[in-house]
Structures are given as structure tokens and as C-alpha cells.
Design an enzyme around this catalytic site. Structure first.
Site, PDB file in Angstrom:
ATOM      1  N   CYS A   1       6.633  12.546  -6.117  1.00 50.44           N
ATOM      2  CA  CYS A   1       6.981  11.501  -5.141  1.00 50.44           C
ATOM      3  C   CYS A   1       6.462  11.791  -3.747  1.00 50.44           C
ATOM      4  O   CYS A   1       6.722  11.027  -2.824  1.00 50.44           O
ATOM      5  CB  CYS A   1       8.483  11.291  -5.115  1.00 50.44           C
TER       6      CYS A   1
ATOM      7  N   CYS B   1       6.678  17.614  -3.171  1.00 53.88           N
ATOM      8  CA  CYS B   1       6.913  17.278  -4.571  1.00 53.88           C
ATOM      9  C   CYS B   1       5.689  16.546  -5.101  1.00 53.88           C
ATOM     10  O   CYS B   1       5.217  15.580  -4.497  1.00 53.88           O
ATOM     11  CB  CYS B   1       8.153  16.400  -4.688  1.00 53.88           C
TER      12      CYS B   1
ATOM     13  N   CYS C   1      14.154  17.794  -6.974  1.00 52.86           N
ATOM     14  CA  CYS C   1      13.788  16.974  -5.823  1.00 52.86           C
ATOM     15  C   CYS C   1      14.887  15.934  -5.599  1.00 52.86           C
ATOM     16  O   CYS C   1      15.294  15.249  -6.540  1.00 52.86           O
ATOM     17  CB  CYS C   1      12.447  16.294  -6.075  1.00 52.86           C
TER      18      CYS C   1
ATOM     19  N   CYS D   1      10.074  28.373   1.773  1.00 53.15           N
ATOM     20  CA  CYS D   1      11.177  28.119   2.691  1.00 53.15           C
ATOM     21  C   CYS D   1      11.484  26.621   2.640  1.00 53.15           C
ATOM     22  O   CYS D   1      10.727  25.814   3.173  1.00 53.15           O
ATOM     23  CB  CYS D   1      10.744  28.567   4.089  1.00 53.15           C
TER      24      CYS D   1
END
Length: 188
Positions: A155, A152, A103, A175
Site C-alpha cells: 500500500c 509497505c 501494516c 526503526c
């Protein structure tokens, strides 16, 4: 209509809707986020991609100003405002290196290059997330796409969408937006 032509048309429609979402986000529409707990369970991974087990960590929460300072403009629009980068513009669409995708906001490991494939859509695509704990799916995507929004877990960054038109063994296509990811070569 052939299967590949139908997929092409669906992908084109999805890209058009994604770009409309990007334009909406770019003019300052901030989606509301639900109140979340102060901690989250994620799965840690070694630099080689081996699971190191599940851990409870602090959820990463920052002010809008802090995110703007940390991220590039494009990464901010995508991850914090649910935007979408233009197809074939991202640095990881054609990335073929062996490694892990983290991330961009909090460095949580999200995908392994071993599950990456060329979907022909213009965005980096994976047939599986590295862990069900690290990548969350939100049905009823705000963008109105056929797929579910992905984020994510640590976060709450918007990453992209997951569709059910991917290859075996899962049949899924995660995607993703390149600007939401950071590629780290295996072992680095």
C-alpha cells in the site's frame, strides 16, 4: 568519542530531523508518489509466522479521503504523509509480546517479534523485516536522514527508516513508527 555516545548523538539528530518532517507533513505537504503497477508480489505468512510463499496481489490504492476515514489522525500523518511519531510515545516501543507486526493500512505482515530489540531510541526496532517482498527500502530518504526510508510494498505506507547501526546478525535497525503497525499475537 565512545561508540555508544556517537550512536546516541546520531539517534538524537535523526529524531530531530524526523520531528521536523512530521511538522512539515502536519501542515499539509503531500509528497509525490511514483506511478506503480496494479499488482505487487508479497510473501504471505500464517498466524504462527511461517511463510506460505510468495503471491501476487492487488496493490492497495485509496483516495486521500478514504485513508483519512480509515486511519487515526496520527496513523494518517505517518503512513500517508511520511510523518514521524514522537520518540517514546508509541504503544509498541516497549511491547514484548510474541507475535507479528502488520501494516496498519493494508494488514500485510511486516515484522516478527523474534527480530525486535530495544534500541533505546524510543521507537520499536527490528533487526530484520519478515520478508524482502513486504518491506521496501527507498534510498535517498525525503527526510534527509542517514537511513533509508521504509515502506509497505502493498500500500506504499511510510513505516519508518532503516539504519546500519543495529545488532547482529544483520547489523540493521528498522526503526518503525508504532502508529504504522498493528501487533497481532502469534497464532491469533
Amino acid at each position: 568519542m565512545s561508540h555508544s555516545r556517537r550512536n546516541f548523538l546520531l539517534n538524537t539528530l535523526a529524531a530531530t530531523v524526523c520531528l521536523a518532517c512530521d511538522n512539515r507533513a502536519a501542515v499539509g505537504a503531500t509528497p509525490s508518489k511514483p506511478v506503480r503497477s496494479a499488482t505487487v508480489d508479497i510473501e504471505n505468512f500464517s498466524a504462527a509466522g511461517a511463510s506460505e510463499g510468495q503471491v501476487t496481489v492487488a496493490r492497495v490504492v485509496k483516495t486521500d479521503e478514504e485513508w483519512r476515514e480509515q486511519l487515526s489522525r496520527d496513523s494518517y500523518v505517518v503512513t500517508r504523509q511520511s510523518g514521524t511519531e514522537r520518540p517514546f510515545s508509541g504503544q509498541y516501543d516497549k511491547e514484548n509480546g510474541d507475535g507479528l507486526y502488520h501494516c496498519i493500512c493494508c494488514d500485510t505482515v511486516l515484522f516478527d517479534s523474534k527480530t525486535k530489540f530495544d534500541s533505546g531510541t524510543g521507537w520499536p526496532s527490528f533487526w530484520q523485516a519478515i520478508s524482502r517482498f513486504n518491506v521496501l527500502e527507498r534510498s535517498g530518504s525525503r527526510s534527509g536522514l542517514l537511513g533509508s526510508e521504509t515502506g509497505c510494498a502493498r500500500c506504499d505506507a511510510h513505516l519508518g527508516h532503516v539504519f546500519s547501526d543495529g545488532p547482529r546478525p544483520t547489523g540493521l535497525r528498522y526503526c518503525m513508527n508504532s502508529v504504522a503497525l498493528k501487533f497481532v499475537p502469534r497464532g491469533a
